[in-house]
Write an enzyme that holds these catalytic residues in place. Sequence first.
Site, mmCIF file in Angstrom:
data_model
loop_
_atom_site.group_PDB
_atom_site.id
_atom_site.type_symbol
_atom_site.label_atom_id
_atom_site.label_comp_id
_atom_site.label_asym_id
_atom_site.label_seq_id
_atom_site.Cartn_x
_atom_site.Cartn_y
_atom_site.Cartn_z
ATOM 1 N N ASN A 1 -0.125 -9.468 4.680
ATOM 2 C CA ASN A 1 0.048 -7.816 4.832
ATOM 3 C C ASN A 1 0.061 -7.125 3.738
ATOM 4 O O ASN A 1 0.178 -7.718 2.621
ATOM 5 C CB ASN A 1 0.727 -7.484 5.818
ATOM 6 C CG ASN A 1 0.645 -6.423 6.835
ATOM 7 O OD1 ASN A 1 -0.387 -5.600 6.582
ATOM 8 N ND2 ASN A 1 1.467 -6.030 7.691
ATOM 9 N N GLN B 1 0.596 -1.381 -0.114
ATOM 10 C CA GLN B 1 0.118 -0.100 -0.279
ATOM 11 C C GLN B 1 0.792 1.363 -0.047
ATOM 12 O O GLN B 1 0.392 2.518 -0.247
ATOM 13 C CB GLN B 1 -0.920 -0.058 1.131
ATOM 14 C CG GLN B 1 -0.189 0.215 2.550
ATOM 15 C CD GLN B 1 -1.076 0.075 3.801
ATOM 16 O OE1 GLN B 1 -1.438 -0.916 4.134
ATOM 17 N NE2 GLN B 1 -1.666 1.182 4.311
ATOM 18 N N HIS C 1 -5.663 -1.059 11.791
ATOM 19 C CA HIS C 1 -5.031 -1.588 10.760
ATOM 20 C C HIS C 1 -5.999 -2.869 10.169
ATOM 21 O O HIS C 1 -6.698 -3.397 10.634
ATOM 22 C CB HIS C 1 -3.525 -2.154 10.853
ATOM 23 C CG HIS C 1 -2.812 -2.550 9.787
ATOM 24 N ND1 HIS C 1 -2.807 -1.924 8.606
ATOM 25 C CD2 HIS C 1 -2.190 -3.688 9.389
ATOM 26 C CE1 HIS C 1 -2.007 -2.410 7.785
ATOM 27 N NE2 HIS C 1 -1.568 -3.518 8.103
ATOM 28 N N CYS D 1 -5.139 0.266 3.951
ATOM 29 C CA CYS D 1 -5.185 -1.212 4.149
ATOM 30 C C CYS D 1 -6.278 -1.576 4.111
ATOM 31 O O CYS D 1 -6.455 -2.894 3.529
ATOM 32 C CB CYS D 1 -4.390 -1.273 5.643
ATOM 33 S SG CYS D 1 -5.701 -0.670 6.926
#
Length: 341
Positions: A305, A144, A283, A150
């Site tokens: 992630n 990102q 997040h 996110c």
Amino acid sequence: MSFVTIVFLILATWANSQAMSRSTLHENALIDMHEQWMARYERSYANKTVKNMRFDIFKDNMNYVEKFNKGANRSYELGINRFADLTDEEFLSHFTGYKQSPLVPTRSSGEYSSSFKYLNLTASEIPTSMNWRDKGAVTDVKDQRKCGCCWAFSTVAAVEGITQIKTGNLVSLSEQQLVDCSTENNGCNGGTMERAFEYIIKNQGITTETDYPYKERDDSICQTGTATVKISGYEKVPENSEEDLLKAVSMQPVSIGIEATKSLKLYKSGVFTGDDCGDDINHAVTFVGYGRSEEDGSKYWLAKNSWGEDWGENGYVKIMRDVESSQGVCGIATDASYPTV
């Protein structure tokens, strides 16, 4: 002055000089490490003042890593990565992005289900381990970068996963479309996966990453593109239940809210236990599996992630599973959702 006193003063002076020497050597080593780090991550600074400030932050992060890794009974290791010259506040403001909106999403059209379709799965129907990467349902790790979106990456990973499971085709989808077009979210200033799912439903689909590539900004005009992949709705996993979360992840990748703190920022490897976090979700990641550690047998979640492949374990983090807190490590059991087709 007695002989004993003189000897004592000489030894004290020598000890102080040795301590200062060690301190100087350590400082010089840190300076060298910072220079090497700058070269690796192609980092440069506007002037010497800024460089000194960033070095001080780098040093603080380095000392934190060293102190943590020397601790006893650690199940995971920290390391210096590309976030090492950022304060925690700077890191959170640019590289996370889960942010609940005061707006209440519209759920009258049937896109959201308050039920949990995996509720009645039995233990015999749930594999002891799962890795959706091995089953071809996970695209490469994405980045990102300096945009707090996110939520878009977590949403897309979940949709990519269920699409492959249902059709056999793995297609990389467009996070930028969500950043530009999911107006109930706030682009690089944060959002939620649920509102992103709602956009995809109302738009009757989402296009590919190739057709609508990621730009790391939210100032572009919405371009809907071809609706390559569609979903019919989404569901929430019952809160504070890792047992129900296990059922869901055994069937498809699931979008997860998590609290990111310094230890996650600097995570390198191992089974993460979130020693410095609670359940203040800021997040989003995507759970793409679960298993047991080969080292000590501890159970973990496998999370994809959106901080690039050079963070953590090639872009992934293993998070401790079945902990005493019903909220899970860093609140991972408090806000989990998945798309339906």
